[in-house]
Design an enzyme around this catalytic site. Structure first.
Site, PDB file in Angstrom:
ATOM      1  N   ASP A 134       0.815  -1.225   0.000  1.00 30.60           N
ATOM      2  CA  ASP A 134       0.000   0.000   0.000  1.00 30.60           C
ATOM      3  C   ASP A 134       0.846   1.271   0.000  1.00 30.60           C
ATOM      4  O   ASP A 134       0.445   2.294   0.539  1.00 30.60           O
ATOM      5  CB  ASP A 134      -0.963   0.013   1.205  1.00 30.60           C
ATOM      6  CG  ASP A 134      -1.770  -1.269   1.275  1.00 30.60           C
ATOM      7  OD1 ASP A 134      -2.222  -1.718   0.209  1.00 30.60           O
ATOM      8  OD2 ASP A 134      -1.907  -1.820   2.370  1.00 30.60           O
ATOM      9  N   LYS A 180       2.087   1.924  -5.116  1.00 33.35           N
ATOM     10  CA  LYS A 180       2.719   1.384  -6.321  1.00 33.35           C
ATOM     11  C   LYS A 180       1.802   1.480  -7.534  1.00 33.35           C
ATOM     12  O   LYS A 180       2.255   1.730  -8.642  1.00 33.35           O
ATOM     13  CB  LYS A 180       3.086  -0.095  -6.120  1.00 33.35           C
ATOM     14  CG  LYS A 180       4.159  -0.326  -5.100  1.00 33.35           C
ATOM     15  CD  LYS A 180       4.469  -1.812  -4.961  1.00 33.35           C
ATOM     16  CE  LYS A 180       3.336  -2.629  -4.389  1.00 33.35           C
ATOM     17  NZ  LYS A 180       2.943  -2.283  -3.018  1.00 33.35           N
ATOM     18  N   ALA A 187      -3.320  -8.683  -3.236  1.00 37.53           N
ATOM     19  CA  ALA A 187      -2.859  -7.341  -3.562  1.00 37.53           C
ATOM     20  C   ALA A 187      -4.043  -6.472  -3.959  1.00 37.53           C
ATOM     21  O   ALA A 187      -5.000  -6.953  -4.549  1.00 37.53           O
ATOM     22  CB  ALA A 187      -1.885  -7.405  -4.730  1.00 37.53           C
ATOM     23  N   GLY A 188      -3.966  -5.197  -3.641  1.00 39.91           N
ATOM     24  CA  GLY A 188      -5.005  -4.284  -4.095  1.00 39.91           C
ATOM     25  C   GLY A 188      -4.374  -2.963  -4.458  1.00 39.91           C
ATOM     26  O   GLY A 188      -3.697  -2.347  -3.643  1.00 39.91           O
ATOM     27  N   HIS A 189      -4.536  -2.568  -5.711  1.00 39.14           N
ATOM     28  CA  HIS A 189      -3.987  -1.284  -6.140  1.00 39.14           C
ATOM     29  C   HIS A 189      -5.143  -0.372  -6.538  1.00 39.14           C
ATOM     30  O   HIS A 189      -6.065  -0.800  -7.217  1.00 39.14           O
ATOM     31  CB  HIS A 189      -3.055  -1.482  -7.339  1.00 39.14           C
ATOM     32  CG  HIS A 189      -1.796  -2.204  -6.993  1.00 39.14           C
ATOM     33  ND1 HIS A 189      -1.019  -2.841  -7.920  1.00 39.14           N
ATOM     34  CD2 HIS A 189      -1.179  -2.380  -5.813  1.00 39.14           C
ATOM     35  CE1 HIS A 189       0.036  -3.386  -7.308  1.00 39.14           C
ATOM     36  NE2 HIS A 189      -0.045  -3.117  -6.031  1.00 39.14           N
ATOM     37  N   GLN A 245       2.477  -6.230  -2.722  1.00 41.35           N
ATOM     38  CA  GLN A 245       2.813  -6.214  -1.293  1.00 41.35           C
ATOM     39  C   GLN A 245       4.043  -5.309  -1.069  1.00 41.35           C
ATOM     40  O   GLN A 245       4.272  -4.417  -1.861  1.00 41.35           O
ATOM     41  CB  GLN A 245       3.061  -7.638  -0.751  1.00 41.35           C
ATOM     42  CG  GLN A 245       1.793  -8.451  -0.547  1.00 41.35           C
ATOM     43  CD  GLN A 245       1.246  -9.033  -1.833  1.00 41.35           C
ATOM     44  OE1 GLN A 245       1.980  -9.420  -2.714  1.00 41.35           O
ATOM     45  NE2 GLN A 245      -0.060  -9.097  -1.951  1.00 41.35           N
ATOM     46  N   THR A 249      -7.549  -1.581   0.259  1.00 36.40           N
ATOM     47  CA  THR A 249      -8.247  -1.753  -1.015  1.00 36.40           C
ATOM     48  C   THR A 249      -9.007  -3.072  -1.057  1.00 36.40           C
ATOM     49  O   THR A 249     -10.116  -3.148  -1.567  1.00 36.40           O
ATOM     50  CB  THR A 249      -7.216  -1.713  -2.172  1.00 36.40           C
ATOM     51  OG1 THR A 249      -6.467  -0.513  -2.073  1.00 36.40           O
ATOM     52  CG2 THR A 249      -7.884  -1.770  -3.524  1.00 36.40           C
ATOM     53  N   THR A 306       2.090  13.639  -5.715  1.00 34.18           N
ATOM     54  CA  THR A 306       1.539  14.836  -5.063  1.00 34.18           C
ATOM     55  C   THR A 306       0.007  14.851  -5.065  1.00 34.18           C
ATOM     56  O   THR A 306      -0.606  15.892  -4.879  1.00 34.18           O
ATOM     57  CB  THR A 306       2.065  16.109  -5.763  1.00 34.18           C
ATOM     58  OG1 THR A 306       1.727  16.021  -7.164  1.00 34.18           O
ATOM     59  CG2 THR A 306       3.569  16.259  -5.604  1.00 34.18           C
TER      60      THR A 306
HETATM   61  P1  IMP Z   1      -2.158 -12.704   3.103  1.00 34.96           P
HETATM   62  O1  IMP Z   1      -1.096 -12.414   2.111  1.00 34.96           O
HETATM   63  O2  IMP Z   1      -3.546 -12.416   2.599  1.00 34.96           O
HETATM   64  O3  IMP Z   1      -2.043 -14.054   3.732  1.00 34.96           O
HETATM   65  O4  IMP Z   1      -1.962 -11.678   4.330  1.00 34.96           O
HETATM   66  C1  IMP Z   1      -0.800 -11.736   5.167  1.00 34.96           C
HETATM   67  C2  IMP Z   1      -0.447 -10.363   5.695  1.00 34.96           C
HETATM   68  O5  IMP Z   1      -0.008  -9.547   4.616  1.00 34.96           O
HETATM   69  C3  IMP Z   1      -1.624  -9.594   6.322  1.00 34.96           C
HETATM   70  O6  IMP Z   1      -1.127  -8.769   7.352  1.00 34.96           O
HETATM   71  C4  IMP Z   1      -2.138  -8.752   5.173  1.00 34.96           C
HETATM   72  O7  IMP Z   1      -2.832  -7.600   5.620  1.00 34.96           O
HETATM   73  C5  IMP Z   1      -0.847  -8.396   4.464  1.00 34.96           C
HETATM   74  N1  IMP Z   1      -1.016  -8.141   3.030  1.00 34.96           N
HETATM   75  C6  IMP Z   1      -1.122  -9.049   2.036  1.00 34.96           C
HETATM   76  N2  IMP Z   1      -1.227  -8.441   0.846  1.00 34.96           N
HETATM   77  C7  IMP Z   1      -1.158  -7.132   1.091  1.00 34.96           C
HETATM   78  C8  IMP Z   1      -1.181  -5.978   0.240  1.00 34.96           C
HETATM   79  O8  IMP Z   1      -1.274  -6.035  -0.983  1.00 34.96           O
HETATM   80  N3  IMP Z   1      -1.098  -4.776   0.880  1.00 34.96           N
HETATM   81  C9  IMP Z   1      -0.970  -4.680   2.223  1.00 34.96           C
HETATM   82  N4  IMP Z   1      -0.948  -5.712   3.044  1.00 34.96           N
HETATM   83  C10 IMP Z   1      -1.030  -6.936   2.483  1.00 34.96           C
HETATM   84 MG    MG Z   2      -2.813  -2.198  -1.625  1.00 35.83          MG
END
Ligand code: IMP
Ligand code: MG
Length: 332
Positions: A13, A16, A41-43, A175, A248, A321
Site C-alpha cells: 500500500d 505502487k 494485492a489491491g492497487h 505487497q 483496497t 503529489t
Molecule cells: P495474506 O497475504 O492475505 O495471507 O496476508 C498476510 C499479511 O499480509 C496480512 O497482514 C495482510 O494484511 C498483508 N497483506 C497481504 N497483501 C497485502 C497488500 O497487498 N497490501 C498490504 N498488506 C497486504
Molecule cells: Mg494495496
C-alpha cells in the site's frame, strides 16, 4: 526502461499502483507484467474522476497499447481475473502464464477464518493456502482451466523476447518488502518473497536483465493486519494528521507511523534499489498537492526529500503529489 521493476519498500500500500500506471503511460512499455503473491494485492488507480481497484491484472492497463501479463509465480483467482478483464475491457491484451497456480473455493474458505485470518490478519483471498498447495505440488495450474485458455502464454519467453528486441518491459511487484516470507516480520507476512529478486523469479526475468529497480515508499508508513509497526501512532493521532486509510481489498483501517528511515535503508539494500518513488507527499505537506515540479514544493517538503536521498543514498526520482495519475513530479 527497457526493464524497470517497481516494488514496495514498507508493508504494501505504498502507492505502487499509481506509480506504475504513470510509468506505463509515460514510458510506454510494450509489456506490463505482474509478479507477487496473488489477489491479496489491491492497487487503487485514479484517472480523472474514474477510480479503479485492481487485484489481479497489472496496474498499467491505462496504457491501451501495453500487453498485460501475469507471471507463473502469481496465484490466480479466475473469477477475480475475469471480472477485471471485463471491467477494464482488456480481453485482447490480457495474458496469463500457463503455469500460474489457481485459487479455488477451498483456498478462500481456508483463508477466511481460523489462524490465518485471526492471527496473521490475512486478506482472506485464498493466496496463502493456494501457495501452500503449490508447495505440496497439488495445486491446479492455469493450463488446466478451460475459461483461461484464450489468455495463456509463456510469460518468461514473451518478456525476454521483448527485451532482446529493445522493447520496454515494466515489472510490477505487489505487497511490500517487510511482508516478504523471507525478509519480513515473520510470521506476520505474506506467503511469498516479494522483494525485487522474488518478483523477477515470479516472471522469469534473470537478475542481469534488470535495468532499474524502483522502490516505492509512502511519505509515512502504514500496515494492515497484525504484526509489529515500529513507532505506531494511536488511531486518533493518525486521523488528526489526515493519514487514515482503508485497505483496497479488505476495507480494514490501516495502522500508521512516521516515515521509518531504518526500515527504508534495509529495503534499499534488500532490493538493490536504483531509484526511489515517494508517494503521498501532499498528505504530509498540503501545500504540495498537484504540484509537478520540485521548485514548486515548500521548504519542509524539499528538506524531507533531501534527507531521504542523503540517508538512503539513492535518488528520489518520482514524487506523488495527489491521487491522480498525473499528480507527480518526474525527476528522472
Ligand atoms: P495474506 O497475504 O492475505 O495471507 O496476508 C498476510 C499479511 O499480509 C496480512 O497482514 C495482510 O494484511 C498483508 N497483506 C497481504 N497483501 C497485502 C497488500 O497487498 N497490501 C498490504 N498488506 C497486504
Ligand atoms: Mg494495496
Amino acid at each position: 526502461m527497457p526493464s524497470t521493476i517497481v516494488v514496495g519498500g514498507f508493508f504494501g500500500d505504498e502507492g505502487k499502483g499509481k506509480i506504475i500506471s504513470y510509468l506505463a503511460q509515460k514510458d510506454d512499455p510494450t509489456i506490463v507484467v505482474r509478479g507477487g503473491a496473488g489477489p491479496n494485492a489491491g492497487h487503487t488507480i485514479e484517472d480523472g474522476n474514474k477510480k479503479y481497484k485492481v487485484r489481479m491484472l497489472p496496474s498499467g492497463f491505462l496504457n491501451k497499447n501495453a500487453k498485460l501479463m501475469i507471471g507463473p509465480g502469481v496465484v490466480v483467482n479466475p473469477d477475480v481475473l475475469h471480472k477485471e478483464i471485463e471491467e477494464f475491457g482488456v480481453s485482447e491484451r490480457a495474458f496469463v502464464d500457463s503455469n500460474c497456480g489457481i485459487i479455488e473455493k477451498i483456498h478462500t474458505d481456508a483463508d477466511s477464518g481460523g489462524r490465518l485470518k485471526e492471527k496473521i490478519g490475512s486478506t482472506g483471498s485464498g493466496t496463502g493456502p493456494a501457495n501452500a498447495d503449490r508447495a505440496m505440488r497439488t495445486l491446479k495450474l492455469a493450463k488446466e482451466i478451460d475459461s483461461l485458455k484464450p489468455y495463456l502464454v509463456d510469460v518468461a519467453e514473451k518478456i525476454n523476447a521483448a527485451l532482446d528486441d529493445d522493447k520496454g518491459v515494466l515489472v510490477e511487484g505487489t505487497q511490500g518488502t517487510f511482508l516478504s516470507l523471507w525478509h519480513g516480520t515473520y510470521p506476520f507476512v505474506t506467503s511469498k518473497d516479494v522483494t525485487a529478486s522474488g518478483i523477477c523469479a515470479d516472471i522469469g526475468l534473470g537478475p542481469k536483465k534488470v535495468d532499474d529497480v524502483m522502490v516505492v515508499f509512502k511519505s509515512y508508513v502504514t500496515r494492515v493486519g497484525t504484526g509489529v509497526l515500529s513507532g505506531e501512532l494511536p488511531a486518533d493521532e493518525v486521523a488528526a494528521r489526515g493519514w487514515s486509510e482503508v485497505g483496497t481489498v479488505t476495507g480494514r483501517q490501516r495502522r500508521a507511523a512516521e516515515f521509518d528511515f531504518e526500515l527504508a535503508k534495509r529495503a534499499i539494500m534488500l532490493n538493490s534499489a536504483t531509484q526511489i518513488g515517494l508517494t503521498k507527499l501532499d498528505v504530509l505537506f498540503k501545500e504540495c498537492a498537484h504540484k509537478n515540479s520540485f521548485e514548486q514544493l515548500n521548504d519542509a517538503a524539499k528538506s524531507f526529500i533531501t534527507k531521504i536521498e542523503d540517508v538512503l543514498d539513492v535518488p528520489v526520482t518520482l514524487i506523488g503529489t495527489g491521487a491522480g495519475v498525473n499528480d507527480i513530479i518526474d525527476l528522472r
